[in-house]
Design a protein around this motif. Sequence first.
Motif, PDB file in Angstrom:
ATOM      1  N   ALA A 301       0.851  -1.187   0.000  1.00  0.00           N
ATOM      2  CA  ALA A 301       0.000   0.000   0.000  1.00  0.00           C
ATOM      3  C   ALA A 301       0.891   1.243   0.000  1.00  0.00           C
ATOM      4  N   ILE A 302       0.494   2.251  -0.775  1.00  0.00           N
ATOM      5  CA  ILE A 302       1.262   3.494  -0.866  1.00  0.00           C
ATOM      6  C   ILE A 302       0.328   4.650  -0.528  1.00  0.00           C
ATOM      7  N   PRO A 303       0.449   5.223   0.669  1.00  0.00           N
ATOM      8  CA  PRO A 303      -0.515   6.236   1.133  1.00  0.00           C
ATOM      9  C   PRO A 303      -0.539   7.483   0.257  1.00  0.00           C
ATOM     10  N   GLU A 304      -1.750   7.850  -0.139  1.00  0.00           N
ATOM     11  CA  GLU A 304      -1.913   9.036  -0.974  1.00  0.00           C
ATOM     12  C   GLU A 304      -1.926  10.320  -0.159  1.00  0.00           C
ATOM     13  N   TYR A 305      -1.827  10.217   1.175  1.00  0.00           N
ATOM     14  CA  TYR A 305      -1.674  11.444   1.955  1.00  0.00           C
ATOM     15  C   TYR A 305      -0.241  11.971   1.879  1.00  0.00           C
ATOM     16  N   LEU A 306       0.665  11.180   1.299  1.00  0.00           N
ATOM     17  CA  LEU A 306       2.025  11.657   1.050  1.00  0.00           C
ATOM     18  C   LEU A 306       2.015  12.438  -0.263  1.00  0.00           C
ATOM     19  N   PRO A 307       2.448  13.702  -0.274  1.00  0.00           N
ATOM     20  CA  PRO A 307       2.302  14.569  -1.456  1.00  0.00           C
ATOM     21  C   PRO A 307       2.867  13.964  -2.739  1.00  0.00           C
ATOM     22  N   GLU A 308       4.014  13.299  -2.647  1.00  0.00           N
ATOM     23  CA  GLU A 308       4.653  12.771  -3.851  1.00  0.00           C
ATOM     24  C   GLU A 308       3.906  11.575  -4.451  1.00  0.00           C
ATOM     25  N   GLU A 420      14.527   1.583   0.072  1.00  0.00           N
ATOM     26  CA  GLU A 420      15.004   0.606   1.055  1.00  0.00           C
ATOM     27  C   GLU A 420      13.841   0.095   1.892  1.00  0.00           C
ATOM     28  N   GLY A 421      14.045  -1.065   2.494  1.00  0.00           N
ATOM     29  CA  GLY A 421      13.053  -1.594   3.424  1.00  0.00           C
ATOM     30  C   GLY A 421      13.131  -0.865   4.749  1.00  0.00           C
ATOM     31  N   LYS A 422      11.996  -0.772   5.435  1.00  0.00           N
ATOM     32  CA  LYS A 422      11.938  -0.109   6.737  1.00  0.00           C
ATOM     33  C   LYS A 422      11.306  -1.071   7.736  1.00  0.00           C
ATOM     34  N   PRO A 423      12.147  -1.789   8.505  1.00  0.00           N
ATOM     35  CA  PRO A 423      11.583  -2.789   9.426  1.00  0.00           C
ATOM     36  C   PRO A 423      10.973  -2.171  10.677  1.00  0.00           C
ATOM     37  N   TYR A 424       9.826  -2.702  11.076  1.00  0.00           N
ATOM     38  CA  TYR A 424       9.218  -2.422  12.377  1.00  0.00           C
ATOM     39  C   TYR A 424       9.422  -3.668  13.226  1.00  0.00           C
ATOM     40  N   ALA A 425       9.684  -3.486  14.495  1.00  0.00           N
ATOM     41  CA  ALA A 425       9.951  -4.637  15.364  1.00  0.00           C
ATOM     42  C   ALA A 425       8.765  -5.586  15.433  1.00  0.00           C
ATOM     43  N   THR A 426       7.547  -5.030  15.469  1.00  0.00           N
ATOM     44  CA  THR A 426       6.353  -5.866  15.600  1.00  0.00           C
ATOM     45  C   THR A 426       5.257  -5.426  14.639  1.00  0.00           C
ATOM     46  N   PHE A 427       4.372  -6.351  14.343  1.00  0.00           N
ATOM     47  CA  PHE A 427       3.209  -6.063  13.507  1.00  0.00           C
ATOM     48  C   PHE A 427       2.323  -5.019  14.179  1.00  0.00           C
ATOM     49  N   LYS A 428       2.213  -5.092  15.503  1.00  0.00           N
ATOM     50  CA  LYS A 428       1.407  -4.123  16.244  1.00  0.00           C
ATOM     51  C   LYS A 428       1.892  -2.704  15.993  1.00  0.00           C
ATOM     52  N   GLU A 429       3.207  -2.510  16.018  1.00  0.00           N
ATOM     53  CA  GLU A 429       3.761  -1.169  15.818  1.00  0.00           C
ATOM     54  C   GLU A 429       3.525  -0.675  14.393  1.00  0.00           C
ATOM     55  N   LEU A 430       3.653  -1.567  13.427  1.00  0.00           N
ATOM     56  CA  LEU A 430       3.381  -1.186  12.040  1.00  0.00           C
ATOM     57  C   LEU A 430       1.922  -0.792  11.863  1.00  0.00           C
ATOM     58  N   ARG A 431       1.025  -1.601  12.441  1.00  0.00           N
ATOM     59  CA  ARG A 431      -0.406  -1.305  12.292  1.00  0.00           C
ATOM     60  C   ARG A 431      -0.776  -0.002  13.006  1.00  0.00           C
ATOM     61  N   ALA A 432      -0.099   0.316  14.088  1.00  0.00           N
ATOM     62  CA  ALA A 432      -0.399   1.563  14.795  1.00  0.00           C
ATOM     63  C   ALA A 432      -0.120   2.763  13.903  1.00  0.00           C
ATOM     64  N   ASP A 433       1.008   2.763  13.198  1.00  0.00           N
ATOM     65  CA  ASP A 433       1.330   3.878  12.309  1.00  0.00           C
ATOM     66  C   ASP A 433       0.419   3.890  11.089  1.00  0.00           C
ATOM     67  N   ALA A 434       0.085   2.703  10.581  1.00  0.00           N
ATOM     68  CA  ALA A 434      -0.814   2.642   9.422  1.00  0.00           C
ATOM     69  C   ALA A 434      -2.190   3.189   9.778  1.00  0.00           C
ATOM     70  N   THR A 435      -2.696   2.815  10.949  1.00  0.00           N
ATOM     71  CA  THR A 435      -4.011   3.278  11.382  1.00  0.00           C
ATOM     72  C   THR A 435      -4.010   4.782  11.648  1.00  0.00           C
ATOM     73  N   ALA A 436      -2.920   5.273  12.236  1.00  0.00           N
ATOM     74  CA  ALA A 436      -2.813   6.701  12.548  1.00  0.00           C
ATOM     75  C   ALA A 436      -2.494   7.536  11.310  1.00  0.00           C
ATOM     76  N   LYS A 437      -2.218   6.863  10.202  1.00  0.00           N
ATOM     77  CA  LYS A 437      -1.870   7.521   8.942  1.00  0.00           C
ATOM     78  C   LYS A 437      -0.645   8.426   9.107  1.00  0.00           C
ATOM     79  N   THR A 438       0.387   7.832   9.688  1.00  0.00           N
ATOM     80  CA  THR A 438       1.649   8.534   9.885  1.00  0.00           C
ATOM     81  C   THR A 438       2.802   7.823   9.168  1.00  0.00           C
TER      82      THR A 438
END
Length: 546
Positions: A301-308, A420-438
């Motif tokens: 998924a590529i968030p469209e809230y990012l201007p580029e 480059e890849g950007k690893p998150y330590a846990t799925f929970k942490e990744l989902r938190a940023d995805a949900t917060a749209k950050t």
Amino acid sequence: MRLSRTSKALGMFAVASIALTACGTSSTPGADSSAAGDKSKVIIADGSEPQNPLMPANTNEVGGGKVIDMIFAGLVSYDANGKPVNELAESIEGKDGQHFTIKIKKDQKFTNGEAITAKSFVDSWNFGAAAKNAQLSASFFESIKGYDEASAEGSKVETMSGLKVVDDQTFTVELTQPESDWPLRLGYTAFVPVPAEALKDPKTYGEKPVGNGPYKLADGGWQHNVQIQLVPNPDYNGPRKAQNAGVTFKIYQSDDSAYQDLLADNLDVLQTIPTSALKNFKTDLPDRFIEKPYAGNQTIAIPEYLPEWSGEAGKLRRQAISMAINRDEITKVIFNGARQPAKDFTAPVLDGYSDSIPGSDNLKFNAEKAKELWAKADAISKWDANKTFTIAYNADKGGHKTWVEAVVNQVKSTLGIKIEGKPYATFKELRADATAKTMTGGLRAGWQADYPSLYNFLGPIYQTGAGSNDANYANPTFDKAISDGLTSATVADGNNAMNKAQEILLNDLPAVPLWYQVAQGGWSNKVSHVDYGWDGVPLYYAITGK
């Protein structure tokens, strides 16, 4: 599920014909409650830390979803092949695909002793839909009349006008339009009832949820980031009766560690074989593995809230990224041919799937076309050459690092951009940023079906404002296309409408489809009767000891 419906509402997505082919020697008991085996064993399975407290309507990720599926029962559940089976429902009847009368079975209770009535369902659904409660799965109630008023930002309306309690065992539902697949959705966890205490203080309740399913949370059962212990619910009398003494989900920080525990018989069931073991797992587990396709896919998924990544330039860049990925090579080299390159946004095991939807060429590797599209985007809005495009992934589950690195190398080689890849330590942490749209770049995403229909892979993820819309995608033309498709008169018409809607997605590419998922898992020498469902999840309740 008993349905009495006219020809207009024959069920556009009436149970999909899901083709599942198993390898290995799964005992394939399905829901055979008479299967022999040691029913005194506690099954140790791998899990992940849930993103949120365990409120059904606020859980849209697999870590929490697996637990909620086991501690709650709804109107229906799905059998191993995806067929709806009555659980709390006595009957679900409708004449026109828009008005339904639902009767629930008598004498049903939550494990705290509270009676489950028609009001339990109506109150739970209203809570899930109301804007002030901000539940992630709120959009699943969008078909019900009054949802728009209840879900509007800042709304003080807390009930949907389409829900009416008739008596303790009966309630009615009015939809805003005829939708033939609506009853099929009722096995999803957003539609389960919750007790009154959950609605009063959902955060506290979610730490120690009280349900009504085949299992219940053990005392002190959720030890955050360590394990979640479930024990059988002796009062459950539905089709998923526990055939073991409980299930403990052990939370691992890596699938490789879980695999080593499986080989040592310290873990009973591993849902997904790590990428690092794909070449050897059939030899390591000669008669203790399973490999079969299920209703799931992998995307970026590529968030469209990012201007580029917004506007016409963003669309061209997403198309370029997609065409820079050689899916055939990755699925052969990394997954040993056990994944199938994506040709759409759904999954081949679903009724109505098509591999030749116009626009699917955007999912084919084409280096020259990718460069051309990137240049067109630059002509509109120049890409900052110093900027690094990242693909976020969780490092604890799924073995994503290997394929993300392969995608990164392919895109870098073709387009010459910093990536480059950007690893998150846990799925929970990744989902938190995805949900917060950050998010600051793309993210590994995908879908494990909630119920067997094409629509389930489209509406909950790509409709404007949907709870799982990681890309922040909004296209009114797409929204109308799938809404109109739900009113189709026949199964074939409905599937055709959904695939027409996919033409829009294949052009816009709010997410980049990669490949279709395959259930590849294994189990220890200590258990038997292991099988996986249509959605790629082990049927934990049917597993026994040897």
